[in-house]
Design a protein around this motif. Structure first.
Motif, PDB file in Angstrom:
ATOM      1  N   ARG A 169       0.882  -1.088  -0.074  1.00  8.96           N
ATOM      2  CA  ARG A 169       0.056  -0.105   0.012  1.00  8.96           C
ATOM      3  C   ARG A 169       0.752   1.281   0.091  1.00  8.96           C
ATOM      4  NH1 ARG A 169      -1.068  -2.381   4.750  1.00  8.96           N
ATOM      5  NH2 ARG A 169      -3.570  -2.640   4.390  1.00  8.96           N
ATOM      6  N   ALA A 170       0.597   2.133  -0.982  1.00  9.64           N
ATOM      7  CA  ALA A 170       1.365   3.534  -0.942  1.00  9.64           C
ATOM      8  C   ALA A 170       0.499   4.349  -2.058  1.00  9.64           C
ATOM      9  CB  ALA A 170       2.715   3.150  -1.468  1.00  9.64           C
ATOM     10  N   SER A 171       1.232   5.672  -2.324  1.00  5.02           N
ATOM     11  CA  SER A 171       0.860   6.575  -3.179  1.00  5.02           C
ATOM     12  C   SER A 171       1.333   6.163  -4.351  1.00  5.02           C
ATOM     13  CB  SER A 171       1.224   7.956  -2.736  1.00  5.02           C
ATOM     14  OG  SER A 171       0.740   8.183  -1.456  1.00  5.02           O
ATOM     15  N   SER A 172       2.423   5.646  -4.446  1.00  8.86           N
ATOM     16  CA  SER A 172       3.096   5.001  -5.872  1.00  8.86           C
ATOM     17  C   SER A 172       3.561   3.638  -5.682  1.00  8.86           C
ATOM     18  CB  SER A 172       4.057   6.099  -6.057  1.00  8.86           C
ATOM     19  OG  SER A 172       4.112   6.788  -7.328  1.00  8.86           O
ATOM     20  N   VAL A 173       2.840   2.939  -6.366  1.00  5.78           N
ATOM     21  CA  VAL A 173       3.189   1.615  -6.290  1.00  5.78           C
ATOM     22  C   VAL A 173       3.878   0.957  -7.657  1.00  5.78           C
ATOM     23  CG1 VAL A 173       1.493   1.150  -4.616  1.00  5.78           C
ATOM     24  CG2 VAL A 173       1.038   0.557  -6.704  1.00  5.78           C
ATOM     25  N   LYS A 174       4.549  -0.155  -7.622  1.00  6.69           N
ATOM     26  CA  LYS A 174       5.118  -0.696  -8.746  1.00  6.69           C
ATOM     27  C   LYS A 174       3.894  -1.625  -9.430  1.00  6.69           C
ATOM     28  CE  LYS A 174       9.458  -2.626  -9.677  1.00  6.69           C
ATOM     29  NZ  LYS A 174       9.098  -3.371 -10.543  1.00  6.69           N
ATOM     30  N   TRP A 175       3.161  -0.856 -10.070  1.00  6.89           N
ATOM     31  CA  TRP A 175       2.064  -1.622 -10.960  1.00  6.89           C
ATOM     32  C   TRP A 175       2.581  -2.725 -11.708  1.00  6.89           C
ATOM     33  CZ3 TRP A 175      -2.402  -0.407  -9.100  1.00  6.89           C
ATOM     34  CH2 TRP A 175      -2.740   0.674  -8.652  1.00  6.89           C
ATOM     35  N   PRO A 176       2.068  -3.944 -11.276  1.00 11.71           N
ATOM     36  CA  PRO A 176       2.651  -5.268 -12.467  1.00 11.71           C
ATOM     37  C   PRO A 176       1.986  -4.995 -13.956  1.00 11.71           C
ATOM     38  CG  PRO A 176       1.306  -5.871 -10.235  1.00 11.71           C
ATOM     39  CD  PRO A 176       1.131  -4.504 -10.338  1.00 11.71           C
ATOM     40  N   THR A 177       0.925  -4.292 -14.157  1.00 12.99           N
ATOM     41  CA  THR A 177       0.381  -3.869 -15.128  1.00 12.99           C
ATOM     42  C   THR A 177      -0.411  -2.840 -15.430  1.00 12.99           C
ATOM     43  OG1 THR A 177      -0.975  -5.132 -16.879  1.00 12.99           O
ATOM     44  CG2 THR A 177      -1.844  -5.235 -14.821  1.00 12.99           C
ATOM     45  N   GLY A 178      -0.466  -2.375 -16.709  1.00  7.87           N
ATOM     46  CA  GLY A 178      -1.343  -1.236 -17.043  1.00  7.87           C
ATOM     47  C   GLY A 178      -0.767   0.075 -17.494  1.00  7.87           C
ATOM     48  N   LEU A 179      -1.648   1.311 -18.044  1.00  7.79           N
ATOM     49  CA  LEU A 179      -1.214   2.278 -18.458  1.00  7.79           C
ATOM     50  C   LEU A 179      -1.167   3.477 -17.226  1.00  7.79           C
ATOM     51  CD1 LEU A 179      -3.247   2.108 -21.752  1.00  7.79           C
ATOM     52  CD2 LEU A 179      -1.018   1.497 -21.606  1.00  7.79           C
ATOM     53  N   GLY A 180      -0.764   4.247 -17.541  1.00  6.07           N
ATOM     54  CA  GLY A 180      -0.709   5.463 -16.450  1.00  6.07           C
ATOM     55  C   GLY A 180      -1.371   6.601 -16.967  1.00  6.07           C
ATOM     56  N   GLY A 181      -2.168   7.153 -16.023  1.00  7.28           N
ATOM     57  CA  GLY A 181      -3.061   8.303 -16.375  1.00  7.28           C
ATOM     58  C   GLY A 181      -2.694   9.444 -15.257  1.00  7.28           C
ATOM     59  N   LYS A 182      -2.667  10.835 -15.687  1.00  7.56           N
ATOM     60  CA  LYS A 182      -2.558  11.863 -14.603  1.00  7.56           C
ATOM     61  C   LYS A 182      -3.527  12.294 -13.692  1.00  7.56           C
ATOM     62  CE  LYS A 182       0.511  15.772 -14.646  1.00  7.56           C
ATOM     63  NZ  LYS A 182       0.877  15.696 -13.253  1.00  7.56           N
ATOM     64  N   GLY A 183      -3.657  12.073 -12.753  1.00  9.09           N
ATOM     65  CA  GLY A 183      -4.712  12.569 -11.870  1.00  9.09           C
ATOM     66  C   GLY A 183      -6.039  11.839 -12.130  1.00  9.09           C
ATOM     67  N   SER A 184      -6.926  11.734 -11.202  1.00  6.35           N
ATOM     68  CA  SER A 184      -8.326  10.879 -11.364  1.00  6.35           C
ATOM     69  C   SER A 184      -8.845  11.416 -12.484  1.00  6.35           C
ATOM     70  CB  SER A 184      -9.013  11.326 -10.326  1.00  6.35           C
ATOM     71  OG  SER A 184      -8.750  10.487  -9.122  1.00  6.35           O
ATOM     72  N   GLU A 185      -8.957  12.696 -12.907  1.00  2.67           N
ATOM     73  CA  GLU A 185      -9.322  13.176 -14.110  1.00  2.67           C
ATOM     74  C   GLU A 185      -8.615  12.506 -15.243  1.00  2.67           C
ATOM     75  OE1 GLU A 185      -7.557  14.605 -11.967  1.00  2.67           O
ATOM     76  OE2 GLU A 185      -8.262  16.986 -11.913  1.00  2.67           O
ATOM     77  N   GLY A 186      -7.262  12.274 -15.253  1.00  3.32           N
ATOM     78  CA  GLY A 186      -6.574  11.787 -16.431  1.00  3.32           C
ATOM     79  C   GLY A 186      -6.948  10.124 -16.541  1.00  3.32           C
ATOM     80  N   VAL A 187      -7.108   9.596 -15.408  1.00  3.09           N
ATOM     81  CA  VAL A 187      -7.543   7.982 -15.474  1.00  3.09           C
ATOM     82  C   VAL A 187      -9.012   7.933 -16.118  1.00  3.09           C
ATOM     83  CG1 VAL A 187      -8.159   6.039 -14.033  1.00  3.09           C
ATOM     84  CG2 VAL A 187      -6.048   7.321 -13.681  1.00  3.09           C
ATOM     85  N   THR A 188      -9.878   8.580 -15.730  1.00  2.00           N
ATOM     86  CA  THR A 188     -11.203   8.603 -16.126  1.00  2.00           C
ATOM     87  C   THR A 188     -11.105   8.909 -17.844  1.00  2.00           C
ATOM     88  OG1 THR A 188     -11.816   9.630 -14.066  1.00  2.00           O
ATOM     89  CG2 THR A 188     -13.588   9.240 -15.563  1.00  2.00           C
ATOM     90  N   GLY A 189     -10.395  10.054 -17.961  1.00  6.67           N
ATOM     91  CA  GLY A 189     -10.169  10.249 -19.445  1.00  6.67           C
ATOM     92  C   GLY A 189      -9.660   9.363 -20.348  1.00  6.67           C
ATOM     93  N   GLN A 190      -8.979   8.536 -19.748  1.00  8.01           N
ATOM     94  CA  GLN A 190      -8.208   7.448 -20.724  1.00  8.01           C
ATOM     95  C   GLN A 190      -9.215   6.266 -20.700  1.00  8.01           C
ATOM     96  OE1 GLN A 190      -4.712   6.491 -21.592  1.00  8.01           O
ATOM     97  NE2 GLN A 190      -3.341   7.665 -20.278  1.00  8.01           N
ATOM     98  N   VAL A 191     -10.091   5.978 -19.647  1.00  7.02           N
ATOM     99  CA  VAL A 191     -10.950   4.785 -19.494  1.00  7.02           C
ATOM    100  C   VAL A 191     -12.031   5.171 -20.688  1.00  7.02           C
ATOM    101  CG1 VAL A 191     -12.784   3.771 -18.112  1.00  7.02           C
ATOM    102  CG2 VAL A 191     -10.666   4.084 -17.046  1.00  7.02           C
ATOM    103  N   LYS A 192     -12.429   6.451 -20.639  1.00  8.14           N
ATOM    104  CA  LYS A 192     -13.612   6.937 -21.650  1.00  8.14           C
ATOM    105  C   LYS A 192     -12.732   6.725 -23.028  1.00  8.14           C
ATOM    106  CE  LYS A 192     -16.993   9.986 -21.007  1.00  8.14           C
ATOM    107  NZ  LYS A 192     -18.042   8.878 -20.645  1.00  8.14           N
ATOM    108  N   GLN A 193     -11.606   6.935 -23.147  1.00  2.40           N
ATOM    109  CA  GLN A 193     -11.240   6.932 -24.586  1.00  2.40           C
ATOM    110  C   GLN A 193     -10.917   5.320 -25.125  1.00  2.40           C
ATOM    111  OE1 GLN A 193      -9.578   9.295 -26.860  1.00  2.40           O
ATOM    112  NE2 GLN A 193     -10.525  11.015 -25.629  1.00  2.40           N
ATOM    113  N   ILE A 194     -10.385   4.676 -24.114  1.00  7.89           N
ATOM    114  CA  ILE A 194      -9.830   3.240 -24.890  1.00  7.89           C
ATOM    115  C   ILE A 194     -11.038   2.430 -24.364  1.00  7.89           C
ATOM    116  CG2 ILE A 194      -7.954   1.575 -24.324  1.00  7.89           C
ATOM    117  CD1 ILE A 194      -6.350   3.814 -23.319  1.00  7.89           C
ATOM    118  N   PRO A 195     -11.198   1.502 -25.392  1.00  4.82           N
ATOM    119  CA  PRO A 195     -12.365   0.545 -25.251  1.00  4.82           C
ATOM    120  C   PRO A 195     -11.835  -0.753 -24.498  1.00  4.82           C
ATOM    121  CG  PRO A 195     -12.152   0.977 -27.514  1.00  4.82           C
ATOM    122  CD  PRO A 195     -10.940   1.621 -26.798  1.00  4.82           C
TER     123      PRO A 195
END
Lengths: 326, 288, 340
Positions: free
Chosen positions: C189-215
């Protein structure tokens, strides 16, 4: 009788030559002008020196901890405070290389057309248009990248896979944001540099070289490929290095389309991360001196890379303009 | 002899075909390059221009998720940043260019030129780090001043080089004539050389400003951002390119539209300055 | 040209100094509560036009860093500062920093499945498996078991996580550590972890933005971002075994059914035991230094905090953030006096 006033050219109140003392020169403003402009010119040295010093100083912590292994470790773990630059160096080099692979044929090809084939007015006009591409801000390329290029590449994925999928660099899952997208955006951004400089260098090739080749029966293309280009090769290579230096430092357009994932995967379809992009994303929140020091050290690495490439470019371009003979 | 003739003509045909094909390809390359620009301009014009409203220029941003609002503070913020950048970059760069052109020739000048090229090649994000460590941290706040200084540092190398270039282009006969009439070197520079080069120097400043107007990276950790008007010079401020970035990566449709509008405004400004500058230069350098 | 420049400078100075009468208070931090903070600061400014709270959502990590460096007047984080970070703050700034819970919110799992009209169900273990990369296809048997009757596509799950230091990441990873031993061991548990997988988005806005863009993508973000952008999000199975939708009631119950908050307000309420509790709920905190030199700023901050704990709480529900429990509010009002 009036007091004698010397009318001769050598007025004793205005001595000349070596007799002009420092104070006289100061009064006429020469010394002042010299000192002021000297100070301003020296300010460049001051600013650059301070820049290098700050980068070096503030990255002291990670430099002492990791040493040269910073460049070869591929772990980026802010929690455990283990930092390695390899994923970012990889991403930076791969996207720049892809940009060159796309940009060089397009750029040199367009430069050939503009220098050799197009009539002067059209050539000047088109070059003007293409050079305007260099004025488009990076963030606007990013904007276009997010909303046009990435969705377009995503729809083109089946075709890409069909045509290029036999190569390992075009395998694996594809989400749109990837090294490929970043490379394509960068190629558009460096195109005007390659075209503009290469066109100038090709135009500078003496006409008698061309005429000699044509007189011997060569076709226009053969003249260009076998005679003109080799003559201009230093300058063209220089333009490529200049474009490369530009691509290495690009931040905004890249971070908007690359996927921001610090992993090294051998495919262009995978998301990646570049040095400039990770600094932009993580700098304002790097808690702890080791973390922010590591990002500054990344800045130092990028700085070093761009210095070397720029230096090589400059040697080649000035050499290409002066000599040119193969 | 006759046996060789058919071979030669087959080879010639092949060479002719290659010639036409390759030359056509180069034409296509040019089309792609020029076409990309036309596409970018057109798309931004249609997409950004169509959603441009008066609100964009006059209103402040609304709370997150609420539609409407504009980027008035970002436009003013960018203007203030560019003002500081100009006040820093132009005098230092211009005077430095005067030095290199009028007093240069020594090893020192070579060193200055080399460092200028070096500074020019520094990625803008690294300049941002520099401005953060040297201005923001000691001052303990983000500010318009820090952002403006970062942009100013980026302006210096180009200002030096372009000023030097245009000053050098002034014929030496003008300088000699002035000195022959008894003017000191300083006076010659001030009243003869600089006015002769003024068109080039002014266009150089315009192009330089247009370039830094679009810079985003150095502003991320210096001018930071502001949802309101930024009072004075030592508070964080909104800036047009940074707003474009933040809005573009957000999930809100309304913000996307505003990002397109901002992109259009920024691009229109940058390109207009570029085109005007080039026209001025070409008019000056055309044969009289 | 010179006249124009002088005029321009004069104009800018006039505008610049003319607006100096407004007191600007700068803050930065979490993207999780950005919509409610932005609404609060806007409303507060309308009530007190000479006070402007300029908040930049750069992520909880950014909030902690900038408040520690002293470049902003207040910070915000969904990840309460650890003892180590508190010590680092004290070393740098000489005074202490206080945590003020502001609202309660929910981390939801948003997804982009264009051909699936029904709402998906997920459990903690399944979510951990997805983020670990173990479950990587939408029609994986575990996904199908969890969602009977839903036609899940035969496609890879595109995981989207935060690329910046994020309190929302902390909340999620804290929850996953509680429900999955594998996650706790491998990632933590931490603010910045070593993600085993996935893409990065900046901010909750960025993550939501990416989810909306990528099927076929899936990411985590705050409830309000999903609601405002009409992005579908999943029901989560909580500790009691019920499938819960993230909303005002379930988040409030998560806070209520957790043990009481300690005096410094730093606590986690994920995986709460309540029957109707939403398992990925959390407080979010404003980070306020306990010593503010400038009296105007100090008064502005204190009066805002009082307003936030009283009138401000009435505005939270419109944005799907739950109010703070009354006991917490009472304790915080007492804590405000500690700001000198």
């Amino acid at each position: 009788m009036t007091t004698p006033v010397a009318h001769s050219a050598t007025n004793p109140r205005r001595p000349s030559g070596r007799a002009r003392t420092f104070w006289t020169r100061l009064k006429t403003g020469d010394e002042v002008a010299f000192l002021i402009t000297l100070a301003c010119a020296a300010s460049v040295l001051l600013v650059t020196g301070l820049l290098v010093f700050e980068l070096y100083q503030n990255s002291a912590l990670p430099r002492h901890k990791f040493g040269w292994s910073f460049l070869t470790t591929d772990v980026w773990d802010p929690v455990a405070e283990e930092f390695g630059a390899l994923p970012f160096i990889y991403g930076t080099l791969v996207t720049s290389a892809l940009a060159l692979v796309i940009g060089i044929p397009l750029g040199v090809g367009a430069a050939i057309f503009l220098a050799e084939l197009a009539p002067a007015r059209i050539s000047a006009g088109l070059t003007f248009l293409i050079e305007l591409l260099a004025a488009v801000p990076s963030v606007i390329y990013g904007l276009l990248g997010i909303f046009i290029l990435v969705p377009a590449l995503r729809s083109a994925e089946p075709t890409l896979r069909a045509v290029l999928g036999w190569m390992p660099i075009f395998q694996g899952p594809f989400y749109g944001v990837s090294l490929l997208s970043a490379g394509v955006v960068l190629s558009v951004m460096i195109l005007p540099f390659i075209i503009s400089i290469s066109r100038e260098v090709i135009l500078a090739v003496p006409n008698d070289q061309r005429e000699a080749a044509l007189a011997l029966g060569a076709t226009r293309w053969e003249t260009t490929w076998d005679i003109v280009l080799p003559y201009a090769k230093n300058g063209i290579t220089g333009s490529i290095f200049l474009a490369l230096a530009r691509a290495l430092g690009e931040t905004m357009a890249v971070t908007m389309v690359i996927g921001n994932d610090p992993k090294i995967v051998g495919s262009l379809f995978a998301p990646g991360y570049t040095i400039a992009a990770v600094i932009a994303n993580e700098f304002t929140e790097a808690t702890g001196d080791m973390y922010s020091g590591a990002l500054i050290e990344l800045g130092l690495v990028l700085f070093g890379l761009t210095i070397i490439i720029n230096a090589v470019a400059r040697i080649l371009v000035s050499g290409g303009r002066l000599k040119g003979a193969p | 002899m006759t046996a060789a003739a058919p071979l030669r003509s087959a080879n010639t045909t092949r060479r002719k075909v290659v010639n036409v094909v390759m030359l056509t390809l180069t034409g296509l390359c040019t089309l792609v390059a020029a076409g990309t620009l036309v596409f970018i301009l057109g798309y931004l014009f249609i997409h950004g221009g169509s959603s441009l409203t008066l609100d964009f220029f006059t209103k402040l941003p609304t709370p997150v998720g609420e539609a409407g609002g504009g980027m008035a503070n970002a436009i003013l913020g960018s203007a203030k940043l560019l003002l500081i950048a100009m006040l820093v970059g132009v005098p230092l760069g211009f005077m430095g260019g005067v030095y290199l052109s009028e007093f240069g020739g020594s090893a020192f000048s070579f060193f200055v030129r080399y460092t200028t090229d070096l500074l020019n090649g520094v990625p803008s994000i690294v300049i941002g780090i520099f401005a953060y460590t040297v201005i923001v941290l000691p001052q303990k706040h983000f500010s318009t001043l820090a952002g403006g200084l970062a942009l100013g540092v980026m302006m210096i190398p180009i200002a030096i080089r372009s000023s030097e270039e245009f000053l050098r282009a002034v014929p030496i006969s003008l300088r000699e004539g002035s000195m022959a009439l008894g003017a000191s070197k300083a006076r010659s520079i001030l009243t003869v050389v600089i006015p002769a080069a003024k068109h080039g120097i002014l266009t150089g400043i315009m192009l330089n400003l247009a370039r830094v107007a679009g810079e985003t990276a150095p502003l991320l950790f210096t001018s930071f951002g502001n949802r309101y008007w930024s009072p004075g010079w030592d508070q964080p401020t909104a800036a047009l390119p940074v707003m474009i970035f933040n809005y573009a990566i957000s999930p809100y449709e309304d913000w996307h539209r505003q990002a397109w509008s901002a992109g259009f405004v920024l691009l229109a400004l940058v390109l207009t300055v570029n085109i005007v500058a080039r026209i001025i230069i070409s008019k000056r350098t055309s044969p009289r | 040209m010179t006249t124009q420049t002088i005029l321009g400078v004069a104009l800018a100075t006039v505008i610049g100094t003319g607006l100096a009468s407004a007191q600007l208070i700068n803050g930065a931090g979490a993207t999780f509560p950005y919509p409610i903070y932005s609404k609060w600061f806007d409303s507060y400014h309308k009530q007190f036009p000479n006070l402007q709270f300029n908040y930049q959502s750069i992520g909880s990590g950014g909030g902690v860093k900038q408040i520690t460096e002293g470049t902003v007047d207040f910070g915000a984080s969904d990840n309460p500062m650890s003892d180590k970070l508190l010590a680092a703050y004290k070393a740098k700034r000489q005074n202490s920093v206080l945590h003020f819970p502001s609202v309660l919110g929910a981390v939801v799992i948003a997804y982009n499945l264009p051909n699936v009209p029904q709402q998906l169900n997920l459990s903690g273990e399944l979510l951990a498996a997805i983020f670990l990369g173990r479950v990587w296809k939408w029609n994986d048997p575990e996904m199908v078991k969890m969602n009977p009757g839903v036609k899940l596509p035969d496609a890879t799950i595109v995981v989207i996580h935060r690329s910046d230091g994020s309190g929302t990441t902390f909340i999620l990873s804290d929850y996953l550590s509680k429900v999955s031993k594998e996650w706790e061991a491998k990632v933590g548990r931490a603010s910045s972890v070593k993600w085993p997988t996935g893409l990065g988005g900046k901010g909750s806005e960025g993550v939501t933005g990416q989810v909306k863009q990528i099927p076929n993508s899936l990411g985590y973000t705050e409830l309000i971002f999903a609601v405002q952008t009409r992005t579908p999000f999943a029901k989560m199975r909580n500790a009691s075994g019920a499938l819960i939708q993230a909303d005002l009631k379930s988040v409030t119950e998560a806070a209520a059914s957790s043990e009481g908050l300690p005096d410094d307000f730093r606590a986690s309420i994920t995986n709460a035991p309540g029957k109707g509790a939403y398992p990925i709920s959390s407080f979010t905190w404003l980070l306020i230094p306990d010593r503010i030199q400038d009296p105007a700023k100090r008064n502005a901050v204190k009066s805002f905090l009082k307003w936030m704990l009283t009138d401000g709480q009435d505005m939270t529900e419109a944005l799907n953030f739950s109010r703070l429990p009354k006991a917490v509010i009472a304790k915080e009002l007492r804590l405000i006096e500690k700001i000198q």
